[in-house]
Motif scaffolding. Structure first.
Motif, PDB file in Angstrom:
ATOM      1  N   CYS A 157       2.369  -0.382  -3.698  1.00  0.00           N
ATOM      2  CA  CYS A 157       1.768   0.523  -2.707  1.00  0.00           C
ATOM      3  C   CYS A 157       1.376   1.847  -3.362  1.00  0.00           C
ATOM      4  CB  CYS A 157       2.740   0.775  -1.554  1.00  0.00           C
ATOM      5  SG  CYS A 157       2.946  -0.636  -0.476  1.00  0.00           S
ATOM      6  N   GLY A 158       2.247   2.367  -4.218  1.00  0.00           N
ATOM      7  CA  GLY A 158       1.932   3.600  -4.936  1.00  0.00           C
ATOM      8  C   GLY A 158       0.723   3.437  -5.847  1.00  0.00           C
ATOM      9  N   LEU A 159       0.611   2.263  -6.463  1.00  0.00           N
ATOM     10  CA  LEU A 159      -0.538   1.995  -7.320  1.00  0.00           C
ATOM     11  C   LEU A 159      -1.826   2.012  -6.510  1.00  0.00           C
ATOM     12  CD1 LEU A 159      -1.632   1.175 -10.111  1.00  0.00           C
ATOM     13  CD2 LEU A 159      -1.191  -1.200  -9.481  1.00  0.00           C
ATOM     14  N   LEU A 160      -1.821   1.370  -5.353  1.00  0.00           N
ATOM     15  CA  LEU A 160      -3.023   1.340  -4.513  1.00  0.00           C
ATOM     16  C   LEU A 160      -3.374   2.725  -3.988  1.00  0.00           C
ATOM     17  CD1 LEU A 160      -2.464  -1.977  -2.519  1.00  0.00           C
ATOM     18  CD2 LEU A 160      -4.055  -1.561  -4.399  1.00  0.00           C
ATOM     19  N   ILE A 161      -2.365   3.449  -3.517  1.00  0.00           N
ATOM     20  CA  ILE A 161      -2.618   4.798  -3.010  1.00  0.00           C
ATOM     21  C   ILE A 161      -3.085   5.714  -4.142  1.00  0.00           C
ATOM     22  CG2 ILE A 161      -1.493   6.845  -2.023  1.00  0.00           C
ATOM     23  CD1 ILE A 161       0.266   4.852  -0.407  1.00  0.00           C
ATOM     24  N   GLY A 162      -2.460   5.585  -5.309  1.00  0.00           N
ATOM     25  CA  GLY A 162      -2.861   6.384  -6.462  1.00  0.00           C
ATOM     26  C   GLY A 162      -4.282   6.095  -6.907  1.00  0.00           C
TER      27      GLY A 162
END
Length: 189
Positions: A157-162
């Motif tokens: 999720c952090g990768l996608l948001i980032g």
């Protein structure tokens, strides 16, 4: 008679060439200065923010390591190196931007400086991606090997948001550099 006409024509051409050269070497006009300086100030704030985020992120990674048992140190070191390199790059561009003084530059000098700035930004993006991919792969593999399912979901999720935030910031920076370049191109024409 023809020789004197040629001399007069030659002198007129010399005067026109001197006039054109002085126009091209003229300082940037006030309107262009204002447009370029406002874009420059927004870019400076953007790079200040990115530099500070890159400097703070390794400490967040250390906090994550303390909360996850068995998380290897070498992954934290990889994160540390990545974010310090990125902070150095963003700080370098911030420093270059702060040194630009459109009031003292000619249009050509300002345009060249803007193109160099754009080149530094593109080089940093390529360098950052080449460093980020191995770091992220190692991080995700380590979370998988530690059987930390929720941390793995959080990482994705952090990768996608980032990625989303990164593309937005990149587009905004690209737009500001383009605005600076267009203002200077208009002045040159």
């Amino acid at each position: 008679m023809e020789l004197e006409e040629l001399k007069k024509g030659w002198k007129m051409m010399d005067k026109q060439m001197d006039k054109l050269e002085s126009e091209n070497e003229a300082p940037v006009s006030r309107i262009t200065q204002n447009r370029a300086v406002s874009s420059q100030q927004r870019l400076i704030r953007e790079f200040q923010m990115m530099t500070s985020i890159c400097l703070m992120t390794p400490f967040w990674i250390v906090m994550i390591q303390r909360n996850v048992e068995g998380f290897p140190d070498w992954t934290v070191y990889m994160f540390f190196v990545f974010f310090m390199v990125m902070a150095a790059h963003k700080g370098f561009i911030w420093w270059k931007l702060a040194r630009l003084d459109y009031k003292r530059m000619t249009v050509k000098e300002a345009l060249i400086a803007t193109y160099k700035l754009e080149k530094y930004q593109k080089t940093g993006i390529l360098f950052g991606i080449s460093l980020a991919v191995p770091v992220l792969v190692c991080f995700i593999v380590e979370l998988y090997l530690l059987h930390e399912v929720y941390a793995l979901y959080g990482a994705f999720c952090g990768l996608l948001i980032g990625l989303y935030i990164g593309f937005r910031v990149r587009r905004r920076i690209k737009g500001e550099i383009k605005a600076m370049r267009e203002a200077l191109d208009d002045e040159l024409d």
